[in-house]
Design an enzyme around this catalytic site. Structure first.
Site, PDB file in Angstrom:
ATOM      1  CB  CYS A   1     -12.338  11.197  -3.603  1.00 53.47           C
ATOM      2  SG  CYS A   1     -10.660  10.606  -3.308  1.00 53.47           S
TER       3      CYS A   1
ATOM      4  N   GLY B   1     -10.436  -2.223  -4.127  1.00 52.04           N
ATOM      5  CA  GLY B   1     -11.534  -2.796  -4.887  1.00 52.04           C
ATOM      6  C   GLY B   1     -12.944  -2.400  -4.503  1.00 52.04           C
ATOM      7  N   GLY B   2     -13.138  -1.281  -3.818  1.00 55.49           N
ATOM      8  CA  GLY B   2     -14.494  -0.881  -3.452  1.00 55.49           C
ATOM      9  C   GLY B   2     -15.399  -0.704  -4.659  1.00 55.49           C
ATOM     10  CE  LYS B   3     -15.125   5.262  -6.937  1.00 58.33           C
ATOM     11  NZ  LYS B   3     -14.239   5.352  -5.751  1.00 58.33           N
TER      12      LYS B   3
ATOM     13  CG  ASP C   1      -3.647  -0.062  -7.664  1.00 63.80           C
ATOM     14  OD1 ASP C   1      -2.509   0.395  -7.416  1.00 63.80           O
ATOM     15  OD2 ASP C   1      -4.684   0.551  -7.365  1.00 63.80           O
TER      16      ASP C   1
ATOM     17  CB  CYS D   1      -6.767   3.752 -10.195  1.00 60.40           C
ATOM     18  SG  CYS D   1      -6.004   4.594 -11.590  1.00 60.40           S
ATOM     19  CB  ALA D   2      -8.704  -1.881  -8.738  1.00 60.75           C
TER      20      ALA D   2
ATOM     21  CG  ASP E   1       7.059  -2.056 -13.923  1.00 63.52           C
ATOM     22  OD1 ASP E   1       7.244  -1.414 -12.878  1.00 63.52           O
ATOM     23  OD2 ASP E   1       7.968  -2.342 -14.724  1.00 63.52           O
TER      24      ASP E   1
ATOM     25  CG  ASP F   1     -11.502   6.116  -7.889  1.00 59.94           C
ATOM     26  OD1 ASP F   1     -11.553   7.357  -7.794  1.00 59.94           O
ATOM     27  OD2 ASP F   1     -11.664   5.355  -6.908  1.00 59.94           O
TER      28      ASP F   1
END
Length: 391
Positions: free
Chosen positions: A332, A211-213, A231, A207-208, A258, A279
């Site tokens: 989070c 793309g922070g992680k 994603d 679940c990018a 998809d 995530d």
């Protein structure tokens, strides 16, 4: 703008934010930017003062007020001097009538309070968040970056992390523009550390988003291996490409999936991944310091939908992990149904998996994973667990 006109501007903005929270419209920051783009006469001090009024009013009202005026009248209970600015002068709000009620002060909506993990210090959820940075090892070392940012302090336990005061304009600094640092909350950095990604691995960030992680994983892998950022939302993945180029993480592959048919798009990765990071979409209750109006958007029905989606994602993520590999689940969020209970339900559905201890000098053990909270850890709130597929 006069002080009274600033109050009226805050009321108008709060009206727009309340409507957007009710109807699924833009975030508060977006609405504030649009408001001042149409009002060039407002100077920097005016914009700062209005923005502070707006966010102060949002932070103190857990339940969504009916109007911006109600929200601002509530703020006068904490800042009594503001009441005199409701004076009815040109561009000012009308005087406060006797008995006119403001929004009640509370950190957490009433319906949500019993659902939060018992360890959460609710009063700390709405403090102002600092600007946390991750030094990008693909471009520089912490020793090289620290002199460039003398206002920054180290974050204990995170050798690549630096912390700047709230509101520090890092994106105007060459260290950010040249890819030496990335903005990333300390809690998010701890999750990347829990993945123990290494050079040469196959790693999937499922679940990018933007793309922070993914970028943190790329640095941990020293730019070598197979790193896939997946994603279902094209616009989010599109934001990763320029970030990766700036960071020097050019080996990342992106995969647009998809919605509702993700397993089909991931079939070629079955049992290929050393690490899969989920995530997951969540309530965002751990990010209220940065997005306090998110409390006004969350409903019991939306929470139920998010929990169902988290379980669905975990189920199609599991087959990607090779025997002996890791599935790291993170949100989070500070709601037990999204964290502790979600992990327990996954283990109940899937044989051959265990939740292994996470040896990090942060957080508190909670239901097979770690719980990070602003009050205890100084980071955003997160729950994450490391699930091992047994060989």
């Amino acid at each position: 703008m006069t002080p009274s006109a600033r109050i009226q501007a805050a009321i108008e903005l709060l009206d727009a934010i309340i409507a957007a929270a009710r109807d699924g419209g833009p975030a508060a920051d977006t609405l504030i930017a649009r408001y001042f783009k149409e009002r060039r006469y407002a100077g920097a001090r005016d914009r700062r003062a209005v923005r502070d009024h707006v966010y102060d009013a949002i932070r103190r009202a857990a339940e969504r007020p009916d109007t911006g005026r109600v929200a601002m009248i509530g703020l006068t209970q904490d800042q009594p001097a503001l009441a005199a600015l409701f004076d009815g002068s040109p561009h000012a709000p009308l005087p406060i009538e006797p008995g006119e009620a403001g929004a009640l002060a509370s950190a957490v909506p009433g319906w949500l309070q019993p659902l939060l993990a018992a360890l959460v210090e609710q009063d700390a959820l709405l403090g102002r968040a600092p600007v946390d940075l991750r030094v990008n090892r693909l471009r520089a070392t912490p020793a090289q970056v620290a002199p460039l940012l003398p206002d920054a302090t180290a974050i204990p336990g995170l050798p690549d992390a630096l912390r700047l005061p709230e509101g520090w304009p890092i994106e105007q600094h060459p260290a950010w523009q040249d890819g030496l640092v990335e903005v990333q909350d300390a809690g998010s950095q701890w999750i990347a550390a829990a993945c123990v990604a290494q050079l040469g691995m196959t790693v999937v960030d499922l679940c990018a988003g933007a793309g922070g992680k993914t970028l943190a994983l790329a640095a941990a892998m020293a730019g070598q291996g197979r790193l896939i950022a997946a994603d279902t939302i094209r616009s989010r993945l599109a934001r990763l490409e320029p970030r990766a180029e700036r960071a020097g993480a050019t080996f990342i592959d992106t995969l647009l999936l998809d919605q509702s048919h993700e397993a089909r798009g991931l079939a070629h990765l079955q049992e290929q991944a050393d690490v899969v990071l989920v995530d997951a979409p969540c309530s965002g209750t751990g990010t209220w310091r940065r997005n306090p109006e998110a409390r006004w958007r969350l409903t019991p029905a939306r929470l139920d939908r998010l929990i169902a989606e988290q379980a669905r994602i975990l189920d199609f993520a599991a087959p990607l992990v090779r025997p002996g590999g890791l599935l790291v689940y993170a949100t989070c969020a500070l709601v037990d149904r999204e964290g502790r209970d979600q992990v327990a339900a996954f283990l109940g559905r899937h044989e051959g998996w265990i939740a292994e201890p996470i040896d990090l000098p942060v957080g508190r053990a909670h239901g097979g994973g770690l719980l990070l909270t602003p009050g205890h850890d100084g980071s955003d709130g997160f729950y994450f667990a490391r699930l091992r597929r047994q060989a």
